[in-house]
Design a protein around this motif. Structure first.
Motif, PDB file in Angstrom:
ATOM      1  N   LYS A  40       0.825  -1.169   0.361  1.00  0.00           N
ATOM      2  CA  LYS A  40       0.357   0.688   0.451  1.00  0.00           C
ATOM      3  C   LYS A  40       0.833   0.894  -0.130  1.00  0.00           C
ATOM      4  O   LYS A  40       1.724   1.415   1.239  1.00  0.00           O
ATOM      5  N   LEU A  41       0.948   2.031  -1.033  1.00  0.00           N
ATOM      6  CA  LEU A  41       1.505   3.143  -1.012  1.00  0.00           C
ATOM      7  C   LEU A  41       0.980   4.239  -1.897  1.00  0.00           C
ATOM      8  O   LEU A  41      -0.209   3.988  -2.567  1.00  0.00           O
ATOM      9  N   ASN A  42       1.221   5.402  -1.069  1.00  0.00           N
ATOM     10  CA  ASN A  42       1.305   6.838  -2.619  1.00  0.00           C
ATOM     11  C   ASN A  42       1.824   6.499  -3.342  1.00  0.00           C
ATOM     12  O   ASN A  42       2.898   6.715  -3.954  1.00  0.00           O
ATOM     13  N   GLY A  44       4.407   7.825  -5.907  1.00  0.00           N
ATOM     14  CA  GLY A  44       6.000   8.737  -5.916  1.00  0.00           C
ATOM     15  C   GLY A  44       6.281   7.924  -4.676  1.00  0.00           C
ATOM     16  O   GLY A  44       7.733   7.628  -5.173  1.00  0.00           O
ATOM     17  N   GLN A  45       6.210   6.640  -3.912  1.00  0.00           N
ATOM     18  CA  GLN A  45       6.389   6.223  -3.004  1.00  0.00           C
ATOM     19  C   GLN A  45       6.752   4.681  -3.841  1.00  0.00           C
ATOM     20  O   GLN A  45       6.316   4.114  -4.516  1.00  0.00           O
ATOM     21  N   ALA A  46       8.106   4.040  -2.959  1.00  0.00           N
ATOM     22  CA  ALA A  46       8.821   2.907  -3.854  1.00  0.00           C
ATOM     23  C   ALA A  46       8.773   2.402  -2.193  1.00  0.00           C
ATOM     24  O   ALA A  46       9.142   2.216  -1.529  1.00  0.00           O
ATOM     25  N   MET A  47       9.047   0.563  -2.552  1.00  0.00           N
ATOM     26  CA  MET A  47       9.295  -0.294  -1.165  1.00  0.00           C
ATOM     27  C   MET A  47       9.676  -1.486  -2.386  1.00  0.00           C
ATOM     28  O   MET A  47       8.857  -1.723  -3.260  1.00  0.00           O
ATOM     29  N   GLY A  79       1.651   1.239 -11.835  1.00  0.00           N
ATOM     30  CA  GLY A  79       2.947   1.422 -10.952  1.00  0.00           C
ATOM     31  C   GLY A  79       4.555   0.732 -12.155  1.00  0.00           C
ATOM     32  O   GLY A  79       3.901   0.158 -12.895  1.00  0.00           O
ATOM     33  N   VAL A 106       7.498   1.190  -7.679  1.00  0.00           N
ATOM     34  CA  VAL A 106       7.768   2.361  -7.360  1.00  0.00           C
ATOM     35  C   VAL A 106       6.117   2.678  -8.082  1.00  0.00           C
ATOM     36  O   VAL A 106       5.178   2.327  -8.943  1.00  0.00           O
ATOM     37  N   ALA A 107       5.382   3.265  -7.145  1.00  0.00           N
ATOM     38  CA  ALA A 107       4.106   3.749  -7.993  1.00  0.00           C
ATOM     39  C   ALA A 107       3.842   5.293  -8.368  1.00  0.00           C
ATOM     40  O   ALA A 107       4.258   5.976  -7.989  1.00  0.00           O
ATOM     41  N   THR A 108       3.128   4.732  -9.600  1.00  0.00           N
ATOM     42  CA  THR A 108       2.551   6.016 -10.318  1.00  0.00           C
ATOM     43  C   THR A 108       1.866   6.281 -10.711  1.00  0.00           C
ATOM     44  O   THR A 108       1.780   6.926 -11.220  1.00  0.00           O
ATOM     45  N   VAL A 126      -2.102   1.586  -4.666  1.00  0.00           N
ATOM     46  CA  VAL A 126      -1.884   2.782  -4.743  1.00  0.00           C
ATOM     47  C   VAL A 126      -2.494   4.043  -4.407  1.00  0.00           C
ATOM     48  O   VAL A 126      -4.248   4.020  -5.201  1.00  0.00           O
TER      49      VAL A 126
END
Length: 127
Positions: A40-42, A44-47, A79, A106-108, A126
Motif C-alpha cells: 500500500k503506497l502513495n 511517488g513512493q517505492a518499496m 506502477g 515504484v507507485a505511479t 496505490v
C-alpha cells in the motif's frame, strides 16, 4: 607437518573457492529481502516487494533481470518495478536462503491490482 594435495586442477579449486566465498558473502548479508503479499503506497513512493533469485546459490544474470522486469512491468497498471541491491531471500525451491536482487515497486498511478510476481501473488494498492 604433512599437507594433503587436491587431485582437482588448481583452476577448479580456485574457482570453487571464489564461488563459495561469493555465495557465503551473500548468505551472510544483513540485507534480508522479504516477500510482501500486500503493498500500500502513495503515488511517488517505492518499496522492496520481493527478491529475484537466479539458480540456487547464484544471483540472476543481468539479462534475466531485464526480461523479468519487462514481464512484470507489462502486467502492471499502478506502477513499475526496478532492481535494487543484492541480498538474500528465503526460497522453498532452494531449501533455504539464497542470493537475490531486490525487486522494487515504484507507485505511479492510483488504483488496485493483484499481480503474480515470481509465482507469488502481490496486491498493489496505490493512492
Amino acid at each position: 607437518m604433512k599437507t594433503r594435495r587436491s587431485k582437482l586442477p588448481l583452476g577448479l579449486v580456485a574457482g570453487a573457492l571464489v564461488l563459495s566465498t561469493v555465495v557465503a558473502a551473500y548468505a551472510d548479508s544483513s540485507n534480508r529481502i522479504k516477500y510482501q503479499q500486500r503493498v500500500k503506497l502513495n503515488v511517488g513512493q517505492a518499496m522492496v516487494v520481493h527478491g529475484y533469485r537466479g539458480d540456487c546459490g547464484q544471483l540472476p544474470t543481468a539479462a534475466r533481470m531485464k526480461k523479468s522486469a519487462e514481464r512484470v512491468n507489462a502486467a502492471l497498471t499502478t506502477g513499475r518495478v526496478q532492481y535494487g541491491k543484492p541480498g538474500v531471500r528465503r526460497s522453498g525451491s532452494c531449501n533455504g536462503d539464497t542470493p537475490a536482487m531486490e525487486l522494487i515497486f515504484v507507485a505511479t498511478t492510483p488504483g488496485r491490482e493483484r499481480v503474480k510476481v515470481f509465482g507469488d501473488d502481490i496486491l498493489f494498492i496505490v493512492r
